[in-house]
Structure formats: C-alpha cells, structure tokens
Design a protein around this motif. Structure first.
Motif, PDB file in Angstrom:
ATOM      1  N   ASN A   1       0.827  -1.210   0.000  1.00 25.62           N
ATOM      2  CA  ASN A   1       0.000   0.000   0.000  1.00 25.62           C
ATOM      3  C   ASN A   1       0.858   1.255   0.000  1.00 25.62           C
ATOM      4  O   ASN A   1       0.551   2.220  -0.687  1.00 25.62           O
ATOM      5  CB  ASN A   1      -0.952   0.005   1.196  1.00 25.62           C
ATOM      6  N   GLU A   2       1.914   1.244   0.777  1.00 27.45           N
ATOM      7  CA  GLU A   2       2.823   2.399   0.816  1.00 27.45           C
ATOM      8  C   GLU A   2       3.482   2.596  -0.542  1.00 27.45           C
ATOM      9  O   GLU A   2       3.626   3.723  -1.017  1.00 27.45           O
ATOM     10  CB  GLU A   2       3.883   2.208   1.902  1.00 27.45           C
ATOM     11  N   SER A   3       3.855   1.508  -1.181  1.00 24.06           N
ATOM     12  CA  SER A   3       4.463   1.584  -2.507  1.00 24.06           C
ATOM     13  C   SER A   3       3.486   2.183  -3.518  1.00 24.06           C
ATOM     14  O   SER A   3       3.861   3.018  -4.336  1.00 24.06           O
ATOM     15  CB  SER A   3       4.904   0.191  -2.961  1.00 24.06           C
ATOM     16  N   LEU A   4       2.228   1.765  -3.459  1.00 21.99           N
ATOM     17  CA  LEU A   4       1.219   2.313  -4.365  1.00 21.99           C
ATOM     18  C   LEU A   4       0.990   3.793  -4.117  1.00 21.99           C
ATOM     19  O   LEU A   4       0.844   4.573  -5.057  1.00 21.99           O
ATOM     20  CB  LEU A   4      -0.096   1.545  -4.223  1.00 21.99           C
ATOM     21  N   ARG A   5       0.972   4.195  -2.848  1.00 24.32           N
ATOM     22  CA  ARG A   5       0.809   5.624  -2.535  1.00 24.32           C
ATOM     23  C   ARG A   5       1.988   6.425  -3.077  1.00 24.32           C
ATOM     24  O   ARG A   5       1.810   7.517  -3.604  1.00 24.32           O
ATOM     25  CB  ARG A   5       0.664   5.832  -1.033  1.00 24.32           C
TER      26      ARG A   5
ATOM     27  N   ILE B   1       4.435  10.016  -7.209  1.00 28.94           N
ATOM     28  CA  ILE B   1       5.421  10.224  -8.279  1.00 28.94           C
ATOM     29  C   ILE B   1       4.726  10.509  -9.600  1.00 28.94           C
ATOM     30  O   ILE B   1       5.117  11.418 -10.338  1.00 28.94           O
ATOM     31  CB  ILE B   1       6.364   9.010  -8.386  1.00 28.94           C
ATOM     32  N   ILE B   2       3.690   9.755  -9.908  1.00 25.86           N
ATOM     33  CA  ILE B   2       2.957   9.956 -11.158  1.00 25.86           C
ATOM     34  C   ILE B   2       2.344  11.349 -11.190  1.00 25.86           C
ATOM     35  O   ILE B   2       2.432  12.054 -12.203  1.00 25.86           O
ATOM     36  CB  ILE B   2       1.892   8.863 -11.335  1.00 25.86           C
ATOM     37  N   ASN B   3       1.742  11.771 -10.095  1.00 23.49           N
ATOM     38  CA  ASN B   3       1.172  13.121 -10.031  1.00 23.49           C
ATOM     39  C   ASN B   3       2.242  14.185 -10.198  1.00 23.49           C
ATOM     40  O   ASN B   3       2.020  15.193 -10.874  1.00 23.49           O
ATOM     41  CB  ASN B   3       0.410  13.328  -8.732  1.00 23.49           C
ATOM     42  N   GLU B   4       3.398  13.976  -9.594  1.00 23.06           N
ATOM     43  CA  GLU B   4       4.498  14.933  -9.732  1.00 23.06           C
ATOM     44  C   GLU B   4       4.968  15.018 -11.183  1.00 23.06           C
ATOM     45  O   GLU B   4       5.204  16.101 -11.705  1.00 23.06           O
ATOM     46  CB  GLU B   4       5.669  14.555  -8.826  1.00 23.06           C
ATOM     47  N   VAL B   5       5.113  13.879 -11.826  1.00 21.46           N
ATOM     48  CA  VAL B   5       5.540  13.859 -13.227  1.00 21.46           C
ATOM     49  C   VAL B   5       4.513  14.578 -14.093  1.00 21.46           C
ATOM     50  O   VAL B   5       4.875  15.415 -14.927  1.00 21.46           O
ATOM     51  CB  VAL B   5       5.765  12.404 -13.718  1.00 21.46           C
ATOM     52  N   LEU B   6       3.246  14.268 -13.891  1.00 22.34           N
ATOM     53  CA  LEU B   6       2.211  14.935 -14.687  1.00 22.34           C
ATOM     54  C   LEU B   6       2.196  16.443 -14.445  1.00 22.34           C
ATOM     55  O   LEU B   6       2.121  17.226 -15.393  1.00 22.34           O
ATOM     56  CB  LEU B   6       0.842  14.344 -14.383  1.00 22.34           C
ATOM     57  N   CYS B   7       2.289  16.838 -13.195  1.00 18.34           N
ATOM     58  CA  CYS B   7       2.274  18.277 -12.878  1.00 18.34           C
ATOM     59  C   CYS B   7       3.488  18.997 -13.454  1.00 18.34           C
ATOM     60  O   CYS B   7       3.373  20.110 -13.963  1.00 18.34           O
ATOM     61  CB  CYS B   7       2.218  18.493 -11.374  1.00 18.34           C
ATOM     62  N   ASN B   8       4.638  18.354 -13.384  1.00 20.11           N
ATOM     63  CA  ASN B   8       5.871  19.017 -13.798  1.00 20.11           C
ATOM     64  C   ASN B   8       6.151  18.947 -15.288  1.00 20.11           C
ATOM     65  O   ASN B   8       6.853  19.812 -15.823  1.00 20.11           O
ATOM     66  CB  ASN B   8       7.062  18.435 -13.039  1.00 20.11           C
ATOM     67  N   TYR B   9       5.645  17.933 -15.983  1.00 23.12           N
ATOM     68  CA  TYR B   9       6.033  17.734 -17.374  1.00 23.12           C
ATOM     69  C   TYR B   9       4.900  17.750 -18.383  1.00 23.12           C
ATOM     70  O   TYR B   9       5.152  17.767 -19.586  1.00 23.12           O
ATOM     71  CB  TYR B   9       6.804  16.409 -17.514  1.00 23.12           C
ATOM     72  N   SER B  10       3.657  17.744 -17.943  1.00 19.98           N
ATOM     73  CA  SER B  10       2.558  17.622 -18.902  1.00 19.98           C
ATOM     74  C   SER B  10       2.499  18.798 -19.882  1.00 19.98           C
ATOM     75  O   SER B  10       2.318  18.576 -21.084  1.00 19.98           O
ATOM     76  CB  SER B  10       1.227  17.446 -18.191  1.00 19.98           C
ATOM     77  N   ASN B  11       2.676  20.011 -19.404  1.00 22.49           N
ATOM     78  CA  ASN B  11       2.635  21.165 -20.314  1.00 22.49           C
ATOM     79  C   ASN B  11       3.762  21.108 -21.331  1.00 22.49           C
ATOM     80  O   ASN B  11       3.550  21.363 -22.523  1.00 22.49           O
ATOM     81  CB  ASN B  11       2.702  22.482 -19.537  1.00 22.49           C
TER      82      ASN B  11
END
Length: 67
Positions: A9-13, A18-28
């Motif tokens: 569960n901790e790994s999934l969190r 990490i996925i949210n950070e990547v999307l926020c930082n690189y999506s634009n």
C-alpha cells in the motif's frame, strides 16, 4: 501478511505521488512539444497520451522486475 500489505500500500501511494508529480511538472512541456511537432491538436493529444502510457508501462514493468 499484514506487513506485506502495508508495504504494498505504501508503494502504491508513493507511485501515485510520483505519477502526479511527473504529470504536474512535465505535462505542459510534453503537450507543447507534441503540438509543435504535429501541428495538429488531435495528433498532439494522441502523442501526449502515448508518452504517459509508455511512462506508466515502464514504471509497472520495472516494479514487476523488482518484486
């Protein structure tokens, strides 16, 4: 087994974070690059989606190899 679930569960969190950070930082940046290369919004949308799907698959396969 309880401890194993906690670690999983901790790994999934952490993966969600990490996925949210990547999307926020690189999506634009990824979308702008895709649009500049394709010159077409629909194609840029497809490229953008493919980039992040490949990123997710790469992370998933790495996770499987480690587990």
């Amino acid at each position: 087994m309880k401890g194993g679930r906690s670690v999983a569960n901790e790994s999934l969190r952490m993966d969600d974070y990490i996925i949210n950070e990547v999307l926020c930082n690189y999506s634009n940046m990824v979308y702008r690059l895709a649009l500049s290369q394709t010159k077409n919004k629909a194609d840029a949308d497809d490229v953008f989606q493919e980039v992040f799907i490949r990123y997710m698959m790469h992370r998933w396969f790495n996770w499987l190899e480690q587990g």
